[in-house]
Motif scaffolding. Structure first.
Motif, PDB file in Angstrom:
ATOM      1  N   GLU A   1      -4.412  -7.003  -8.240  1.00  0.00           N
ATOM      2  CA  GLU A   1      -4.127  -8.181  -9.042  1.00  0.00           C
ATOM      3  C   GLU A   1      -4.618  -8.040 -10.476  1.00  0.00           C
ATOM      4  O   GLU A   1      -5.542  -7.274 -10.768  1.00  0.00           O
TER       5      GLU A   1
ATOM      6  N   ARG B   1       5.316  -9.354  -5.105  1.00  0.00           N
ATOM      7  CA  ARG B   1       5.465  -8.518  -6.292  1.00  0.00           C
ATOM      8  C   ARG B   1       5.712  -7.087  -5.854  1.00  0.00           C
ATOM      9  O   ARG B   1       5.457  -6.710  -4.707  1.00  0.00           O
TER      10      ARG B   1
ATOM     11  N   ASP C   1       3.742  -4.788  -3.174  1.00  0.00           N
ATOM     12  CA  ASP C   1       2.903  -5.578  -2.278  1.00  0.00           C
ATOM     13  C   ASP C   1       2.978  -5.032  -0.854  1.00  0.00           C
ATOM     14  O   ASP C   1       4.003  -4.462  -0.443  1.00  0.00           O
TER      15      ASP C   1
ATOM     16  N   ARG D   1      -2.776  -6.663  -2.468  1.00  0.00           N
ATOM     17  CA  ARG D   1      -2.224  -6.530  -3.826  1.00  0.00           C
ATOM     18  C   ARG D   1      -3.323  -6.138  -4.808  1.00  0.00           C
ATOM     19  O   ARG D   1      -4.456  -6.618  -4.721  1.00  0.00           O
TER      20      ARG D   1
END
Length: 375
Positions: free
Chosen positions: A295, A338, A341, A293
């Motif tokens: 972030e 999310r 992902d 991911r």
């Protein structure tokens, strides 16, 4: 001799063993090796534990309210601006009227278009600066200016065309266009309704608001469910509505590699693994379940705790969860995926060894064939 050559060829080529992705140790090693391409890319591994779950659970993505927390539209206080077209009506009772003709008690003046100067010229009053005034404030100003000239004048100001309060709504709506903000204001959902409504379900509809060079994006469903995110729009705001269903991708040692839509508001890791058929019993490394991911830097800084200055807009993180630990199944229920992902399940070392042995056996078989032909 052919047997030795075949085995040598197999051993020399073992670094090219077929694989559906890196094994757990390779991911760990490349993160720590400063000479590796992975280190240059700058990704970090975060083990999923109680602390990581707490930080991720408390994180709230920046929505519309946080991004546009400054000037707020005040309902009922619409202001006249450049480009607006005004109508002014003067009412005069009794005789000897200044504006109205015999038998009528009203005179309609205008229309008046507000130019770049922000002023309009009104008979018997002259140039009046109207930009920034509300219609009610302009009515009071004109009433005072005509008090000694007209017979008990009463003034009504109406904005016939509002060009200074236009907003733009485009994308996946039924009637895109430019719309004036009503006197009571227009929130995000009001503007979408003015444009005929969104063409897809709210959980798959993304709203992007652009204002004065700043931009924020949020799911329409989130705006509806969080009234604070349904902010008032400002003149010249641009709303773009798009159909972008959130998805995650699964690959590695899983039965069904592919891209999967969320299908609902939130999908936990355990639900995501369930959709792809779980971990492949014959291939998967239960200690190597990862989420790749990009972030938020604030979240990454809180998770890493090493004082690193993360000034990137998106920080590449790899979340690692060990499914051999019974607590991991509770973590996987609290760890929500999310949009975009990547869920990756590493191959077990045993599986890679099996591949190697299979190739060795194939090589030995080929060597025996060559020996038979030679004999």
């Amino acid at each position: 001799m052919a047997l030795v050559v075949a085995c040598s060829a197999v051993v020399s080529g073992c670094s090219f063993l077929p694989s559906s992705g890196p094994i757990t140790s390779e991911i760990e090693q490349q993160e720590k090796d400063p000479a590796s391409e992975a280190a240059a890319f700058g990704y970090r591994i975060v083990d999923v534990d109680d602390r990581a779950i707490s930080i991720l659970s408390s994180f709230q993505p920046a929505g519309l309210r946080r991004q546009f927390s400054g000037r707020v539209w005040q309902p009922g206080r619409a202001q006249i601006g450049t480009g607006d077209v005004l109508s002014i009506v003067v009412w005069e009772p009794g005789q000897n009227k200044l504006f109205s003709v015999p038998g009528q008690s009203r005179a309609e003046l205008g229309p008046f278009a507000v130019g770049q100067s922000g002023a309009i010229n009104i008979p018997y009053v002259g140039s009046v600066q109207v930009r920034g005034l509300s219609p009610e404030a302009l009515q009071a100003t004109l009433t005072r200016a005509l008090k000694d000239k007209a017979v008990d004048p009463q003034v009504i100001v109406t904005v016939q065309e509002s060009q200074s309060t236009l907003i733009t709504v485009s994308g996946d709506v039924r009637s895109p266009g430019r719309f004036p903000i009503p006197a009571l204001g227009s929130k995000v959902t009001d503007a979408i309704a003015l444009a005929g409504g969104n063409a897809h379900i709210a959980s798959e509809t993304t709203v992007t608001l652009v204002r004065e060079g700043r931009k924020a994006t949020m799911l329409l469903k989130g705006i509806i469910e969080s009234p604070g995110e349904n902010i008032y729009l400002q003149p010249e705001d641009q709303l773009f509505i798009s159909h972008e269903p959130p998805t995650f991708t699964a690959f590695g040692a899983v039965p069904k590699v592919g891209e999967y839509p969320f299908g609902k508001d939130r999908v936990s890791l355990i639900e995501g693994l369930g959709r792809v058929g779980g971990l492949d019993d014959n291939r998967a490394d239960s200690m190597g379940v990862f989420i790749f991911r990009f972030e938020n830097p604030n979240v990454a800084a809180a998770l890493l705790e090493d004082g690193a200055q993360l000034d990137h807009e998106r920080v590449p993180l790899i979340y690692r969860i060990t499914m051999r630990d019974p607590k991991a199944y509770f973590y996987a229920q609290s760890l929500f995926l999310r949009d975009k992902d990547v869920v990756y399940v590493a191959n077990s070392v045993g599986r890679e060894l099996s591949k190697f042995i299979a190739i060795i056996n194939s090589g030995l078989s080929t060597a025996r064939t060559f020996d038979g032909i030679g004999n």
